[in-house]
Design an enzyme around this catalytic site. Sequence first.
Site, PDB file in Angstrom:
ATOM      1  N   SER A  14      29.343  64.567  43.089  1.00  0.00           N
ATOM      2  CA  SER A  14      30.030  63.035  42.744  1.00  0.00           C
ATOM      3  C   SER A  14      29.485  62.384  44.362  1.00  0.00           C
ATOM      4  CB  SER A  14      31.285  63.388  42.775  1.00  0.00           C
ATOM      5  OG  SER A  14      31.855  63.842  41.497  1.00  0.00           O
ATOM      6  N   GLU A  34      18.832  69.226  44.797  1.00  0.00           N
ATOM      7  CA  GLU A  34      19.915  70.077  43.724  1.00  0.00           C
ATOM      8  C   GLU A  34      19.274  71.226  43.295  1.00  0.00           C
ATOM      9  OE1 GLU A  34      22.754  71.633  42.706  1.00  0.00           O
ATOM     10  OE2 GLU A  34      23.378  69.503  43.293  1.00  0.00           O
ATOM     11  N   THR A  41      30.349  69.676  40.566  1.00  0.00           N
ATOM     12  CA  THR A  41      31.240  70.467  39.634  1.00  0.00           C
ATOM     13  C   THR A  41      31.962  69.738  38.827  1.00  0.00           C
ATOM     14  OG1 THR A  41      31.813  71.601  41.872  1.00  0.00           O
ATOM     15  CG2 THR A  41      33.465  71.668  40.631  1.00  0.00           C
ATOM     16  N   LYS A  50      36.751  70.170  31.435  1.00  0.00           N
ATOM     17  CA  LYS A  50      38.265  70.700  31.388  1.00  0.00           C
ATOM     18  C   LYS A  50      39.002  69.590  30.720  1.00  0.00           C
ATOM     19  CE  LYS A  50      40.707  69.320  34.428  1.00  0.00           C
ATOM     20  NZ  LYS A  50      41.270  68.864  35.680  1.00  0.00           N
ATOM     21  N   LYS A 210      51.860  74.099  44.749  1.00  0.00           N
ATOM     22  CA  LYS A 210      52.059  73.971  46.163  1.00  0.00           C
ATOM     23  C   LYS A 210      51.676  72.784  46.531  1.00  0.00           C
ATOM     24  CE  LYS A 210      51.627  75.809  50.873  1.00  0.00           C
ATOM     25  NZ  LYS A 210      50.693  76.686  51.621  1.00  0.00           N
ATOM     26  N   HIS A 442      58.845  47.233  26.988  1.00  0.00           N
ATOM     27  CA  HIS A 442      59.663  47.926  26.182  1.00  0.00           C
ATOM     28  C   HIS A 442      59.133  48.002  24.593  1.00  0.00           C
ATOM     29  CE1 HIS A 442      63.339  50.057  24.973  1.00  0.00           C
ATOM     30  NE2 HIS A 442      63.550  49.413  23.824  1.00  0.00           N
TER      31      HIS A 442
END
Length: 453
Positions: A14, A34, A41, A50, A210, A442
């Site tokens: 990226s 590369e 990633t 993912k 965390k 709403h």
Amino acid sequence: MEKTFDLIVLGAGSGGLAAAKRASKYGAKVAIIEGDRVGGTCVIRGCVPKKLLVYGSMYRDYYENSSAFGVKIKDIEFNTSVLLKNIRKEVDRLNTLHIDLLRKGGIELFQGWGHFIDSNSVAITNIKDEQSQIILKASHILIAVGGKPVLPDIPGIELCYVSDDMFNLEYFPDEIIIVGAGFIACEFSCILNNLGVKVRQIVRGNKLLKGFDSDLSSILLKQMQNKGIEIDFNEEVNSIKSFGEKLEVKTSSRKSIYSDKVLLATGRKPFLQGLDLDLVGIKTKNGRILVDEINCTNVSNIYAVGDVTDRFNLTPVAIDEGRAFSDRIFANKIRSINYNLIPSAVFSQPEIAAIGLTESEAIKIHGQDKIKVYKVQFNPMKEALPKKQNPCLLKIIVEATGEKILGCHMAGESSAEIIQMAAIAIGMGASKSDFDNTMALHPTIAEEYVTMV
């Protein structure tokens, strides 16, 4: 063979892609190196595949809730081999797309592994022919090689998966132990659980996630447990070994836990192996490259962005750092990156997202009596007919005097989308009264942010 450029970028992830494309637009002659597929990633083994897994896993909830909405579905069967195959096809498409964009942008792609010879020279060992070496020279070099999974030093580690492996499987196992408490561990726990895998999560500490607000961690924990995910806190893995067709995991409390597979989601670290940073004297600390406020290393013409600096390991941060680098070097456009207001999300189920200070951070910085906390927890309308208890949580941390918003947190459907919009307001210095004076839309979940009292 030797070639000269204005900029050499090590890594086509990226940050590297963003820097290379921006520099090329300014007229720079750019090379990018590369050794793996182009995309990094995020595209190849992270955010993109993912998130596609997350979408696939959501169909269990659609199925379970369908009858309440008058939709009759006879049965549900997950063929994870089809899902994984289709995701790999999409990743291949994106890899090809990025290569094509480099070509169209006039950026020369070198497929191989680069390492420093001196502060202006990088040698490439071609991955197709390891005896063939190319030397590139440039006045500026950018290191953007990303990170890799952390592997704890425990016996049997070679028997485990890391997150990179999950997208290359032919199908998911029937049961799995996931080690870790961070966003990768929690996301895969939720994904696999919803795809019918029996999941047990082993956590070294006493809480999940965390760095996130404790209210978000708590609501995620409760809903994960309600979905049948078993979580062992205050446990460490001491060893892993084969036990017939299973794996035996021995823990610090002398438990023996058995499962088909084990996924280690114990963090990531910069991937500095093979760069020969010591040859040019680039300083590192605890395995990360040290940079200043403009991402320059101690060597004046060498910069580093993204996960190799191990500061904020997020795709948008790497992209912005890469663009800011090229703006500064090749267009003399000086701008800084605000690292204090970086939105983050966990695509768990429920999804959680946040920007700004957590409640505990706000108390530590400003003091308990100098902040106000507004929050609301409710069962969203989506759960009204199925009669399920999957509450949303929305929370705002406010500076007590001027009521400036210090943090905004959410757990529930579309959290990331909602927090992204809240990030604009908070970045402009919005106060609680600014939210109060905004008309609600709403019925929505997000309207709760402008009606809290």
